[in-house]
Design an enzyme around this catalytic site. Structure first.
Site, PDB file in Angstrom:
ATOM      1  CG  ASP A 160     103.077  11.882  20.266  1.00  0.00           C
ATOM      2  OD1 ASP A 160     102.954  11.637  19.050  1.00  0.00           O
ATOM      3  OD2 ASP A 160     102.607  12.910  20.785  1.00  0.00           O
ATOM      4  CG  HIS A 204     108.633  18.853  13.927  1.00  0.00           C
ATOM      5  ND1 HIS A 204     107.705  18.939  12.923  1.00  0.00           N
ATOM      6  CD2 HIS A 204     107.941  18.516  15.050  1.00  0.00           C
ATOM      7  CE1 HIS A 204     106.494  18.679  13.414  1.00  0.00           C
ATOM      8  NE2 HIS A 204     106.616  18.410  14.692  1.00  0.00           N
TER       9      HIS A 204
END
Length: 447
Positions: free
Chosen positions: A313, A317
């Site tokens: 996953d 960011h």
């Protein structure tokens, strides 16, 4: 001219043994074949594994390329021994139309340094497009049964029924109950202010929220006889919904899997909620990293067949976007470059064997999604391989991070297995710290 890898321990199909691997062009050939050898890789003291197949990544292109793109994140994959990936649809625009899907394939054909494919995203009203998807090109349909980055939430019962009834491809589901999460967030804000501390994240995105949604997905899959793969299990309770099964493949066959299966991520195996105090929002992900008991049970399930695949996953960011607590910090962390060393650390800790790790990170992804000629070290298969060396300490530092976001929750951590070389389609894509940026991987195909 062929390449010979000699001196290594080969880990493949439930066995670890010494022997050569011969590559001719893009493919593995029988080690007894008489092809002329042009190059020799001396892998003495190393282990040769099938290239890792990460079936759950977010590379952010298009639309969020300030934090990641296919070029940077596929370099990170290559540096981590990952030779193939499936990328998720919550980009900008979302991959919920055939045009957006084609655009991603075109982008990857220009800039992906390892092999690739892309999930198609389900919405409340795009099920008519499912029958137009090419099952030899697309691995499956991604369904968000809980809101996450990109807000692709599908929670209307009639829409969920249509999706499970009409999907001919596997459904990978993100399972969290948004109503429960929203209620928990209101209560947390009442007691802790507008941005509750990140340590409360597993109480807001709670065990109940995960269990209720996963129960619903499993019930829908049984009702409609759909193939369901539940993404990133995070709780001990969810494990009870999955049936223990065989943990080793038969080397003579590709094996088979149940129609309802589960994934666990490296992050949920490597961290627990005790790590919020040390790492804060760097390990804030959806679903939340939970208790040490949940972590222990997820680790235990690796060995009884309830977990079918390990993925990352991988969700980069910018660090500035990770500032704040439960309400403000972005959820997601980059992991694809360091997933294999992290799992090899769990091998050293006797959580699982190296043979089982290969099963979960290479063989089972290939088997579950019916990937053609990858995931195993077999004559006639594509030469997707990774060479790793044990007992070689090194520390994660910012200067070695390939991901565009430039950080990792593992910074400062010392690993004892090192990825030395990654071979993709017979090409040496990564060699002791250097990624060949000129090489482009191939689109994956499915049986």
């Amino acid at each position: 001219m062929a390449t010979l890898i000699k001196g290594a321990h080969i880990v493949n199909e439930g066995r670890c043994f010494e022997g050569p691997v011969v590559i001719d062009g893009e493919k593995i050939v029988d080690s007894n074949s008489q092809v002329p050898i042009h190059d020799v890789i001396d892998a003495t003291g190393c282990f040769v594994l099938p290239g890792i197949i990460d079936t759950h990544v977010h590379f952010r292109e298009p639309g969020m390329t300030e934090k990641a793109d296919i070029d940077s994140e596929s370099r990170a994959a290559a540096a981590g021994g990952v030779t193939s990936y499936f990328e998720m649809p919550n980009t900008v625009p979302q991959t919920t139309t055939l045009e957006a899907l084609d655009d991603k394939f075109q982008r990857a054909a220009r800039s992906s340094h390892v092999n690739y494919s892309f999930f198609f995203g389900a919405t409340n009203d795009n099920t008519p497009l499912f029958k137009r998807l090419d099952p030899h090109r697309v691995p499956g349909i991604k369904l968000f049964m809980g809101s996450s980055t990109g807000n692709m939430l599908v929670d209307r019962d009639e829409a969920l029924d249509r999706i499970f009834a009409s999907a001919q491809l596997p459904i990978m589901a993100h399972c969290e109950d948004t109503a429960i999460i929203n209620r928990n967030m209101v209560l947390a804000k009442q007691g802790h202010g507008d941005d509750p501390d990140v340590s409360l994240h597993p109480l807001i995105r709670s065990e109940e929220a995960c269990l209720r949604s996963t129960e619903k997905a499993v019930a829908l899959a049984k009702k409609h006889h759909a193939r369901l793969h539940v993404a990133h299990l995070s709780t001990a309770e969810e494990l009870e919904l999955f049936t223990p099964g065989p943990v080793c493949c038969d080397s003579a066959t590709t094996g088979s899997t149940p129609s309802i299966t589960a994934e666990v991520t490296v992050g949920h195996l490597f961290f627990s909620m005790l790590d919020y105090q040390r790492l804060g929002s760097r390990i804030k992900v959806n679903p939340a990293i939970k208790s040490p008991v949940d972590q222990f049970m997820l680790r235990e399930s690796l060995n009884d067949g309830r977990i079918t695949t390990i993925a990352t996953d991988h969700a980069p960011h910018l660090l500035s976007q990770k500032a704040g607590g439960c309400a403000k910090a972005a959820s997601g962390m980059p992991m694809v470059q360091f997933s294999l060393p992290a799992m090899l650390e769990l091998v050293d800790q006797k959580v699982l064997t190296i043979e089982r790790m290969v099963e979960l990170m290479a063989h089972n992804p290939a088997r579950l999604f019916q990937i053609r000629q990858r995931g195993f070290i077999r004559a006639g298969y594509q030469a997707d391989l990774v060479i790793v060396r044990p007992d070689t300490p090194w520390t994660v530092t910012p200067d070695i991070i390939e991901s565009k976001c430039g950080w990792s929750p593992l910074e400062g951590h010392t690993f004892h297995w090192r990825v030395e070389q990654t071979i993709c389609n017979g090409h040496l894509i990564y060699n002791n710290g250097v990624v060949d940026r000129s090489y482009i991987g191939q689109p994956l195909t499915f049986r």
